[in-house]
Design an enzyme around this catalytic site. Sequence first.
Site, PDB file in Angstrom:
ATOM      1  N   CYS A 111       0.866  -1.173   0.000  1.00 42.16           N
ATOM      2  CA  CYS A 111       0.000   0.000   0.000  1.00 42.16           C
ATOM      3  C   CYS A 111       0.913   1.236   0.000  1.00 42.16           C
ATOM      4  O   CYS A 111       2.132   1.110   0.162  1.00 42.16           O
ATOM      5  CB  CYS A 111      -0.892   0.004   1.242  1.00 42.16           C
ATOM      6  SG  CYS A 111       0.051   0.163   2.750  1.00 42.16           S
ATOM      7  N   HIS A 114       5.536  -6.801   8.296  1.00 42.62           N
ATOM      8  CA  HIS A 114       5.452  -8.223   8.631  1.00 42.62           C
ATOM      9  C   HIS A 114       5.596  -9.073   7.378  1.00 42.62           C
ATOM     10  O   HIS A 114       4.645  -9.689   6.925  1.00 42.62           O
ATOM     11  CB  HIS A 114       4.123  -8.513   9.346  1.00 42.62           C
ATOM     12  CG  HIS A 114       4.079  -7.917  10.707  1.00 42.62           C
ATOM     13  ND1 HIS A 114       3.031  -7.158  11.169  1.00 42.62           N
ATOM     14  CD2 HIS A 114       4.993  -7.929  11.699  1.00 42.62           C
ATOM     15  CE1 HIS A 114       3.302  -6.746  12.385  1.00 42.62           C
ATOM     16  NE2 HIS A 114       4.479  -7.197  12.730  1.00 42.62           N
ATOM     17  N   CYS A 170       2.947   6.576   8.093  1.00 41.17           N
ATOM     18  CA  CYS A 170       2.079   6.779   6.929  1.00 41.17           C
ATOM     19  C   CYS A 170       1.279   8.089   7.087  1.00 41.17           C
ATOM     20  O   CYS A 170       0.733   8.357   8.161  1.00 41.17           O
ATOM     21  CB  CYS A 170       1.120   5.597   6.819  1.00 41.17           C
ATOM     22  SG  CYS A 170      -0.094   5.844   5.520  1.00 41.17           S
ATOM     23  N   HIS A 209      -1.816  -3.264  19.194  1.00 42.10           N
ATOM     24  CA  HIS A 209      -1.294  -3.026  17.844  1.00 42.10           C
ATOM     25  C   HIS A 209      -0.388  -1.787  17.880  1.00 42.10           C
ATOM     26  O   HIS A 209      -0.724  -0.779  18.507  1.00 42.10           O
ATOM     27  CB  HIS A 209      -2.456  -2.809  16.857  1.00 42.10           C
ATOM     28  CG  HIS A 209      -2.010  -2.802  15.431  1.00 42.10           C
ATOM     29  ND1 HIS A 209      -1.441  -1.685  14.853  1.00 42.10           N
ATOM     30  CD2 HIS A 209      -2.007  -3.767  14.470  1.00 42.10           C
ATOM     31  CE1 HIS A 209      -1.132  -1.968  13.587  1.00 42.10           C
ATOM     32  NE2 HIS A 209      -1.463  -3.230  13.340  1.00 42.10           N
ATOM     33  N   GLU A 229       0.183   0.599  15.843  1.00 40.37           N
ATOM     34  CA  GLU A 229      -0.432   1.874  15.417  1.00 40.37           C
ATOM     35  C   GLU A 229      -1.254   2.469  16.563  1.00 40.37           C
ATOM     36  O   GLU A 229      -1.178   3.679  16.848  1.00 40.37           O
ATOM     37  CB  GLU A 229      -1.326   1.641  14.190  1.00 40.37           C
ATOM     38  CG  GLU A 229      -1.994   2.929  13.716  1.00 40.37           C
ATOM     39  CD  GLU A 229      -3.059   2.691  12.654  1.00 40.37           C
ATOM     40  OE1 GLU A 229      -2.880   1.800  11.797  1.00 40.37           O
ATOM     41  OE2 GLU A 229      -4.092   3.397  12.698  1.00 40.37           O
ATOM     42  N   THR A 246      -6.515   2.575  11.421  1.00 39.00           N
ATOM     43  CA  THR A 246      -6.703   2.753   9.967  1.00 39.00           C
ATOM     44  C   THR A 246      -7.076   1.473   9.226  1.00 39.00           C
ATOM     45  O   THR A 246      -7.635   1.527   8.135  1.00 39.00           O
ATOM     46  CB  THR A 246      -5.433   3.351   9.325  1.00 39.00           C
ATOM     47  OG1 THR A 246      -4.336   2.539   9.692  1.00 39.00           O
ATOM     48  CG2 THR A 246      -5.208   4.782   9.723  1.00 39.00           C
ATOM     49  N   SER A 274       1.401 -11.167   8.963  1.00 37.21           N
ATOM     50  CA  SER A 274       0.771  -9.929   8.502  1.00 37.21           C
ATOM     51  C   SER A 274      -0.745  -9.993   8.710  1.00 37.21           C
ATOM     52  O   SER A 274      -1.433 -10.822   8.101  1.00 37.21           O
ATOM     53  CB  SER A 274       1.107  -9.714   7.018  1.00 37.21           C
ATOM     54  OG  SER A 274       0.139  -8.893   6.423  1.00 37.21           O
TER      55      SER A 274
END
Length: 571
Positions: free
Chosen positions: A12, A41, A95, A123, A125, A161, A217
């Site tokens: 991405c 990952h 990001c 997580h 993030e 996200t 992942s």
Amino acid sequence: MKITIAKTAGFCMGVRRAVDMVLDAANQSDAPIYTYGPLIHNPQVLEMLETKGISRLDTIPEKGTGMVLIRAHGVPPEEEAALKKAGFTVINATCPRVVLVQVIIRKYAEKGYATIIVGDENHPEVKGLLGYARGNGHTVTAMDQLPALPVFENAVVVAQTTQNTAFYDEIKAFFAEHRPQYKVFDTICGSTERRQQEVRHLAATHDAVIVVGGRQSGNTRRLAQVAEETRAVATHIETVSEIDFTALAGFRSIAITAGASTPNWVITDTCSRVARHLEHQRPVAGAIFRIQDFLLKTNLLLALGAGSLTYACSVVQQLPRTLIHAAIAMLYVFSMQVLNNMFAIKSDTYNHPDRAVFYRRHRLVLALVALSSGGAGVYLAYTTGVMSFFILLVMSFLGLSYNLKIIPRRWSSKQQIRRIKDIPGSKTLLITMAWGIVTSILPAVDTRSVPVWVAVAFLYAAGLVFSRTAFFDIVAIQGDRIAGRETLPILLGKEKSFVLIRYVLIATMVLLAGAWLAGLPFLLSFLLALVPGLMLVLICFFEKDSQVSGTQMEFMIESSFLLTGVMAAIL
Ligand code: SF4
């Protein structure tokens, strides 16, 4: 058998950006480089980073030197500050879509709002986002946790996200009904959603779906789950060696997709191995595929194209229709291209895994054939005139020295130029010049060609070759970056490179219109203008649709050069 490659397969935007940033740093600096935690990952990418000397930092030491890259998930601001305090230069590859969420949280936290994050608190993030909430952040992962949350006077609600959209819609509905004073933001990244929608569609229209990507992942695993929920047979593989080809034999259509952390070379390898394996089961299609593959890998198709283009350039210059200059161009281009492919095995391992294996396996034979072909080309040039001989000799030496380290290591740091190849953007421009000279100048030097037609022929050949080379440089951008090459698309970026190619092809067509006005026969101008027109259509199509296999795409573009000779021979 139909094989479809998902348009959304692979990195991405955020992951691509982070990988590019760490590779650029490694290629441009001698300082030690680390990623703070695993960059992504995917075991193949982590292995590749290790070979580039990029290590992983899991805890922040008191003192350190070098650069540390913050991955796409982001980190709490205190950790970024601690890295800087320890002495590291921080490259922040968070990001931009995650940064947007961080900005929202920080802005409202400063005004005293509480923060509710819909996502997994473990997580990376979410851990990073909580760091911006000034100690008043709360996470939820299920609807039944909502009533247990404290009631705040003011709060912002955001989602991790990569959160599931349907689940977040339920959360939003709950807050709209029970806490209308809260500010709710749509922060789910469209990339995840589009990937899942596409796999749903592909699973509905294909017998089997192969999902490629690391087992660790999360987004790849979710993609496999989405595919498993459909009627299609779904398989999650990490590398092509895990595919059960016997099981695939019974299917009429197969779709291949990949997670946001799966690199191109793993997807390319999977697609080409599946295609080759399945084509073997169909005698006619299998034979065609093998012939195409052989012509491309050995560069015979490209050499034939160079011969055709030279013939067309000779017709434009109104030279006698002999094939000797076409033969010289074929031998020269074949020789240089094979030798270049031998030096490009490292980047081909990532761009073109099949070709890298082929060149490793037949290294000696290919080197002998390439050198003999180069020698034969120089000899043929000698038979046409002394000037042609010297020009081709100089070009051959330049071609051979392209990959050689001319400047010793002790005189150069990592950023400096040691080979011609190290000059940023040199590959596309030098190939264009070399082809332009061999296809249009060389046939003209020992004859009395009119300068204006020599110029038209040169610019025509250069326009086509530039577009073809720049396009393949775009396709190879990931592997070239890993190998530390600075090609034109790496310097300009993918989008600008596509725009440049479009302008060059349009200019090549306009050139032929001008040549017609200057006296070139209409039919010849028109037929030759069709080739850049066709390339323009193909390149625009491939830019928008990545579902075509690499071999088919390469074969179509390379075949365009053959058309130039056919068009000129019609007249
Ligand atoms: S999934 Fe979206 S938010 Fe996450 S790194 Fe990729 S582009 Fe950025």
